[in-house]
Structures are given as structure tokens and as C-alpha cells.
Scaffold this active site. Structure first.
Site, PDB file in Angstrom:
ATOM      1  N   ASN A  76      30.160  28.876  35.893  1.00 30.92           N
ATOM      2  CA  ASN A  76      29.520  29.450  36.728  1.00 30.92           C
ATOM      3  C   ASN A  76      28.827  30.577  36.255  1.00 30.92           C
ATOM      4  OD1 ASN A  76      32.100  30.745  35.835  1.00 30.92           O
ATOM      5  ND2 ASN A  76      32.847  31.150  37.900  1.00 30.92           N
ATOM      6  N   ASP A  79      40.239  34.639  30.359  1.00 30.23           N
ATOM      7  CA  ASP A  79      39.643  34.497  31.514  1.00 30.23           C
ATOM      8  C   ASP A  79      38.905  35.944  31.490  1.00 30.23           C
ATOM      9  OD1 ASP A  79      38.808  33.697  34.006  1.00 30.23           O
ATOM     10  OD2 ASP A  79      40.561  34.499  35.304  1.00 30.23           O
TER      11      ASP A  79
END
Lengths: 434, 331
Positions: free
Chosen positions: A97, A321
Site C-alpha cells: 500500500n 509493521d
């Protein structure tokens, strides 16, 4: 790289289940002998007194975010690679993304080319391909073509809110042989920045119901039954979700799971800025926007349940992350901040001091979750440390203290609750086989 | 005025207030109430100091109350409102605060629609070693300490008009009724009332009063317990004070309530329902009131029942007290 002898180092190898003191002879970064005859060392061997330090496989991150392309002020590929290596991550998998999203083979190739052009050395790069066009969750990407581009799997880096689309994605992409990775998050009755509970009430923050995760997970597991698809559930946040994953695995579903490293160290009780952070003697700033995460930060009981699920292997991997944001983007009210925090340079030292030193995780469990299992999720077969095995290795000094500040960080971003804190643990050497 | 025990640079949350802190505020506010009854209602206490109202969330009533309080103390006042600001031009909340710091602000009175912003600005002011004090004038659903303190002052004044003290509240029953979940006022009230030893009963529909409120207070010995009710009647039974809260119209579209009508039928405070309480019961509301929803109009206008006008008047004395206590040592 020369011939190096690491004397009295703690050797941690999750594949061989070894955690012991050893003296290791490395030749050009490859193990030549473990506990060699001290009388028969090659000429020119550089002896390193490594007592108290750790030699272990390089860490593998199964998903992080890059700023480049699209948001180079947050992080470039060069700063990301440098941050990963500084934190001991020798393999990195990036979420798709970005801007534009990685939803076509040409974009996969473009990113690979950019990575190859980085000044060496850089970690091994893996890429996730977008499940949907633009990772917007509306229209399927050209998944079959994307699968041929050498990606490790499909994900939008979040949940798919449309259940019809989710069902079709499992049907269509499953037989392509790559895993699908999604978050379990249903559109919640309340969209808040933390998990519901008494802490959210005290903080005056809207709490997301735990059912938003568990009900989505229940639906996902039902969809997975009798379908030829592999599913990876990312960013687990609640104890209930961990229990559902355990049940799904017991039922034989092709299911794996991971969580963000921060969910193991922080919970809603840290947000008011009164309790010291793990690995530090200081609390975070009150309502630090860096604690606004995706999935929302859980409660203390969730954190305990997640640690327990990690120990049993119900949760396979710890993901960094890494989510870099600029100062301007993060200097807003807690609830209005973009979700996520940086972590590549912080995860190992803080998980070590916050969970291994306290006895909540063993060193082998940590390395299994940060290296062995993530590598397997990315389709690799990790080998035991030994002569003849070319594999990335790191030397970690748990006692080396440093201050988390811009001058000490490779990452361009500083969005972490530990900013300005003195912490212990640093990777002092990395060997990357060419 | 004895303020020797006062140690707070900022007033951010009543969770950090001790019994002595409450009594210091009450005693100080009582003496300012006396000032406000004089012909000349102004004292030179904060002369030369700059008080800045940083109201990121628009407010007229609370801002006016702080402004008047600061003027009565002879401070210079700056007002910031987001409509006229550069917040939309890439400036962060900390940039705004630092701009007013550079102008020489001594006390920042901060309101924001999100929880935690006054805390973040206070932390930044401390990091800069600026010496600036921050007063939380309402942060999201978190707290509204000056409202909690003026409610406390209004109540204690009824119990002991000459010398209000939190000791007077011990064992009194206080019902807080309505949308507890979204109320920063209720959260501040919870800390002050339980520190005072009052018996606190919360009442509201389950969607606006989650069961977790029963664990709201940390388990310490020196706080009175908290009870929650999804029916109004047990909360009102023999109550000495009833605190009502504003119900926002948007709760219906959030599926939290079916209608204002049903809310009023089940939880509206009417003269009839007040018969369940002690005969001298008094009713409070932080304003602005939805007449006929959370509070019947005739109750609100009955001086024998309603403390609403006293709350507004007390508000100025209490805010003067807070500005005096955190600003007194400066300059």
C-alpha cells in the site's frame, strides 16, 4: 570480511533449538567451525571477545511499510534498508500500500530495480502484491499475472470490508499457490483509536469493540473451510482472536497468524503517560500519538493472552509493521493521528529487554517468532547454523545502551513512544552472504 | 488564603487531585466569591501575566467564564479560535502553543474536541522548561476539571454556605444521570465526588453507560464506591443531589437511542421523579440544557430545586481560584 573468532558468545539457533555458549569461527561471514581447536586457528584470525553477546540468525520481518514510492518524506527505500540492517533485519517484506500501490508486475519490478540500485549492503527484499486494485478494497487486482512477478503473497495491508469480495478473493487467488494476508477487522459500531474497556473509559477515548476483530475472524475461518487457499491473519490484537486462531489451527485450517511487536510490549494502560514503558525507566508522553496503532492497542489482559499464544506457537510470527510518519503527520491529537509507529531499529532491543529479560519469553521463542517462522511464512526454509550454511547472521549486544534520537536512528521518521529514551541492546555486526 | 499545600503546575485531570487540593480550591474560590460581591470586583493578583484561551473546539460559555475570571484577576487575555487560525495551513497544535508561548503567555487554558491535547501541550511546555501552566478546559470525552470543581463548589456551598469543604459531602448521595459515556464532565465529577466520600450512583441507558464504568475507579481505600444503574429510580432514591448531563442529538443516528421522547420518558428529570429523592434535593446541569429532554423546564426554572444559575456564578470564582493557584507563584 576476514576470519573472525567470536569467543564465548551466546549462540541462539531456533532451527536447531540451540541456546548455549560457544566459540564460533567465521570465514567471510560463514560459519567455518563451532568450538574449534584453539591451537589450530587459521593465520590472521581476528579474535573478538564476545562474552555477553549473542550470535543468531538475521531477523526476518514479514511486513513493514515503505514511504517510497509516494511518501519519501516519511521513509525512502535507502533509509528503510539502513534501518532494517541497523535493527538486525536481514530480510524484509514490504506491504503493497504505497503510492501507487504495488498491484501490477511492472510496479513489482520497478521496486526491485530501485532496491537493487541501493548502495550495498541491503537486506533481502520480498514484496507483497495488492489483493485489490490500488489496495482500495474494491476491485480484484490482476492476481494471476501478479503471482508470476515473484511476490510472496497477496494483501492490502488491512481488512477487506466487503465479504462477497473476500469470498471471491479466496476462491480466485487460493489456487494460485500464494498466501492471502488480511486483518480481521469488521467495520465497528464505534471507530476508535484503542480497544474498548475501562482504560478507554478513563482516557476518554472511543473504544473499538473486541468483537470487531473476533467476529471478522470467525467469518474468515468459516470462509476458509473447504477452500484451497492459505490465509495469514495479520495484526492480531485481542485474546479472543488468539483463541479463535488456536481453534482454527486445531481444526486443520491452512492458517497462520502474526501480530505487531508493539502489541506485546504496550497496552492501553500506557497511554496516560504514567507507567514506564518496557525497556525504559520512563513513561511515554501522555496520549502519545505513536501509540495509536492498527489494530488498536489492546488491554493488559489481551497483551498477556497474546504473549501466551506466541509461546505456544498459535501466533506464528512477530511483525515489525514499521509505519513511518513525519513529525507534522503525527503531531496531532491521539485519535486523529495516522496509525502506526516505527520499529525496525527498536523491536529486537525492546523485545529482548521487555520480554526475554523479564522471563516472559525465552530467547529461542523470540528468535523463532522474529526469524524462523517469518522466513517460513515468506516461503523460505531456514537452515541450522553450522559449517557450510550460507545464511545471514547478526551479533547482538544486549547490554549496549543508546538513546533513541534522530542522530542514532537510520530511519527518517521518529514516530515511536520511546523517542528520547535510553534503551539497552544493539546489533553490533551483521553478516550478509552475497 | 493558604495555598502552601498546592503543588500543581498544571490542572489537567481531577484524577491527580488530593483531598487537600480540593479544599484549597474550595477555600480559595470562597474568598473570590466574596471579592465578586464587592463593588469593585477586581484584584491585582495576576497583573502583568498573560492568560491565553486556546479553544481549538469552539465554546462561548466556558471561554467567557475563563475570560471574565482572568480579567477579574487583572491578567491580560489572548483568545485563540481555530476559525481565525493557521491550523489548516500545516501548523501543528504544538506550533500554535509555541507561538503563544513566544508572546509571553503564562497560563494556557486549552479546550480541544479530542482527549489528550492539553496533556500533550503541557508535556511540551515542560520539555521546553517554559514554566507555562496549562489548564484543561475540556478535552474530548476525557475531563473538564474546572466544571467538576465548580460543581463541587456549588454542592458544598449548599451544604455549608460559609465555609464550603469536601468533608461536608461525606455520605451524601449524588446521582449522575444521562450520557455518561460521552461526558467529560461526568468523568471529572467521578474523581471529585468519590474523593469527597460521597455515595455516587450513575444512571443511564446501557448504550450510554457501559458496565465497565463500575471499574472506573482504581481500587484504593480512600475513595467511596460507585454504583451503576440502567434504571433511573434506584439512583434517585433518597439522593441529595442530582447531576444531569447534556444529551447530544447525534446519539440517535449512532444507534445509541431510539428517540429523545423515549429518553425523556425513562431518564428525564421531572418534579415527579424528584419526589424519590431527599426533600431538599438540588439539581445540577453543566449547560447548555436541552429543556424537556434531560431536564424538565419547570425544574430547571425552580430556584428551590435548580442550582444551574449558581453553577454559572460559582464557575467564575472557581476559575479565578484555579488561575490564582497555578499563576500565583509566577511573575
Amino acid at each position: 570480511m576476514a576470519i573472525e573468532l567470536l569467543r564465548e558468545i551466546r549462540l541462539i539457533d531456533p532451527v536447531a533449538q540451540v541456546d548455549r555458549l560457544a566459540t564460533v569461527l567465521l570465514d567471510q561471514g560463514q560459519v567455518r567451525a563451532i568450538d574449534p581447536d584453539p591451537q589450530a586457528l587459521p593465520e590472521g584470525t581476528q579474535v573478538i571477545e564476545a562474552a555477553g553477546q549473542i550470535l543468531a540468525p538475521g531477523l526476518v520481518d514479514c511486513y513493514s511499510r515503505s514511504g517510497e514510492p509516494g511518501h519519501e518524506s516519511r521513509e525512502t527505500l535507502a533509509s528503510l534498508a539502513a534501518a532494517a540492517l541497523a535493527g538486525g533485519f536481514t530480510t524484509l517484506a514490504l506491504l503493497p500500500n504505497t503510492q501507487p500501490a504495488i498491484d501490477q508486475p511492472a510496479l513489482v519490478q520497478n521496486l526491485r530495480d530501485r532496491w537493487a540500485a541501493l548502495p550495498e549492503p541491503s537486506p533481502h527484499l520480498h514484496l507483497w502484491g495488492a489483493l485489490t486494485q490500488g489496495a482500495q478494497g474494491e476491485q480484484m487486482s490482476e492476481l494471476a499475472e501478479l503471482a508470476t512477478a515473484g511476490i510472496v503473497g497477496f494483501t492490502d495491508g488491512r481488512s477487506i470490508r466487503d465479504w462477497v469480495l473476500m469470498e471471491r478473493l479466496l476462491d480466485y487467488a487460493g489456487p494460485l499457490g500464494l498466501p492471502l494476508m488480511v486483518m480481521g477487522q469488521r467495520a465497528s459500531a464505534s471507530r476508535g483509536p484503542v480497544l474498548e474497556g475501562v482504560e478507554a473509559l478513563r482516557l476518554g477515548l472511543v473504544g473499538v469493540s473486541a468483537v470487531a476483530e473476533s467476529s471478522a475472524l470467525t467469518t474468515l475461518l468459516e470462509l476458509l473451510r473447504d477452500r484451497p487457499a492459505r490465509l495469514h491473519v495479520m495484526r492480531l490484537a485481542t485474546g479472543r482472536a488468539a483463541a479463535l486462531v488456536a481453534q482454527g489451527k486445531a481444526d486443520g485450517l491452512p492458517l497462520t497468524a502474526s501480530l505487531s511487536w508493539l502489541q506485546l510490549l504496550c497496552d492501553t494502560s500506557h497511554i496516560d503517560g504514567r507507567r514506564p514503558l518496557p525497556g525504559s525507566d520512563r513513561p511515554p508522553l501522555p496520549y502519545d500519538p505513536s501509540l495509536h496503532l492498527s489494530a488498536p492497542l489492546g488491554n493488559p489482559a489481551d497483551r498477556q493472552a497474546l504473549i501466551a499464544a506466541l509461546k505456544t506457537g498459535t501466533i506464528d510470527a512477530i511483525a515489525v509493521d514499521h509505519a513511518p510518519y513525519t513529525y507534522e503527520e503525527k503531531t496531532v491529537a491521539f485519535a486523529e493521528a495516522p496509525q502506526g509507529a516505527i520499529g525496525l531499529e527498536l523491536a529486537l532491543p525492546l523485545l529482548w529487554s521487555g520480554l526475554v529479560m523479564t522471563g516472559e519469553l525465552t530467547a529461542l521463542e523470540l528468535w523463532r517468532s522474529l526469524s524462523q517462522r517469518p522466513a517460513e511464512l515468506l516461503g523460505q526454509t531456514p537452515q541450522p547454523i553450522g559449517p557450510g550454511q550460507a545464511q545471514p547472521l547478526i551479533r547482538f549486544d544486549p547490554a549496549a545502551t543508546w538513546t533513541v534520537e534522530p542522530a542514532q536512528l537510520q530511519s527518517l521518521a521518529q514516530n515511536t513512544p520511546w523517542l528520547g529514551h535510553k534503551i539497552a541492546g544493539r546489533v553490533v555486526q551483521t553478516w550478509l552472504p552475497t | 488564603m493558604t495555598t502552601a499545600s498546592w503543588t500543581h503546575r498544571h490542572v489537567l485531570s481531577l484524577a491527580e487531585f488530593s483531598r487537600e487540593d480540593y479544599d484549597t480550591v474550595l477555600t480559595t474560590a470562597a474568598s473570590f466569591r466574596e471579592v465578586l460581591s464587592r463593588r469593585t470586583k477586581k484584584v491585582p493578583t495576576l497583573q502583568g501575566q498573560v492568560v491565553t484561551n486556546l479553544f481549538f473546539e469552539p465554546s462561548t460559555r466556558t471561554r467567557s467564564s475563563f475570560e471574565l475570571a482572568a480579567k477579574r484577576l487583572s491578567a491580560d487575555i489572548l483568545n485563540f479560535a481555530p476559525g481565525s487560525s493557521s491550523l489548516t495551513k500545516g501548523e501543528t497544535i504544538l506550533d500554535t502553543a509555541k507561538t503563544y508561548l513566544a508572546m509571553g503567555t503564562d497560563i494556557m487554558v486549552i479546550r480541544h474536541k479530542q482527549a489528550g491535547v492539553p496533556q500533550s501541550i503541557a508535556a511540551e511546555m515542560d520539555r521546553l522548561q517554559s514554566g507555562v501552566s496549562v489548564l484543561n478546559a475540556g478535552d474530548g470525552q476525557h475531563e473538564h476539571p474546572s466544571q467538576g470543581l465548580l460543581d463541587l463548589f456549588s454542592i458544598c456551598q449548599v451544604l455549608n454556605p460559609q465555609k464550603p469543604s469536601i468533608g461536608d459531602l461525606r455520605g451524601k448521595k449524588v446521582a449522575i444521570v444521562g450520557d455518561i459515556l460521552h461526558s467529560r464532565v461526568a468523568r471529572s465529577n467521578l474523581w471529585s465526588l468519590t474523593a469527597a466520600g460521597a455515595e455516587v450512583h450513575l444512571a443511564g441507558p446501557p448504550t450510554l453507560l457501559p458496565r465497565e464504568f463500575a471499574q472506573f475507579l482504581p481500587p484504593t481505600a480512600d475513595r467511596s464506591p460507585l454504583q451503576i444503574h440502567w434504571q433511573l429510580e434506584p439512583a434517585l432514591a433518597d439522593a441529595d443531589f442530582v447531576m444531569t448531563l447534556r444529551l447530544q442529538q447525534e446519539r440517535m443516528s449512532q444507534h445509541l437511542l431510539p428517540s429523545l421522547r423515549e429518553y425523556h420518558q425513562r431518564y428525564g428529570i421531572t418534579r415527579d421523579r424528584l419526589r424519590l429523592c431527599q426533600p431538599q434535593v438540588r439539581v445540577l446541569h453543566p449547560g447548555p440544557t436541552n429543556r424537556g429532554v434531560e431536564l424538565a423546564s419547570d425544574v430547571m426554572d425552580d430556584p428551590a430545586l435548580s442550582l444551574v444559575p449558581d453553577q454559572v456564578t460559582s464557575g467564575i470564582a472557581v476559575r479565578m481560584a484555579l488561575l490564582y493557584l497555578i499563576g500565583g507563584g509566577k511573575g
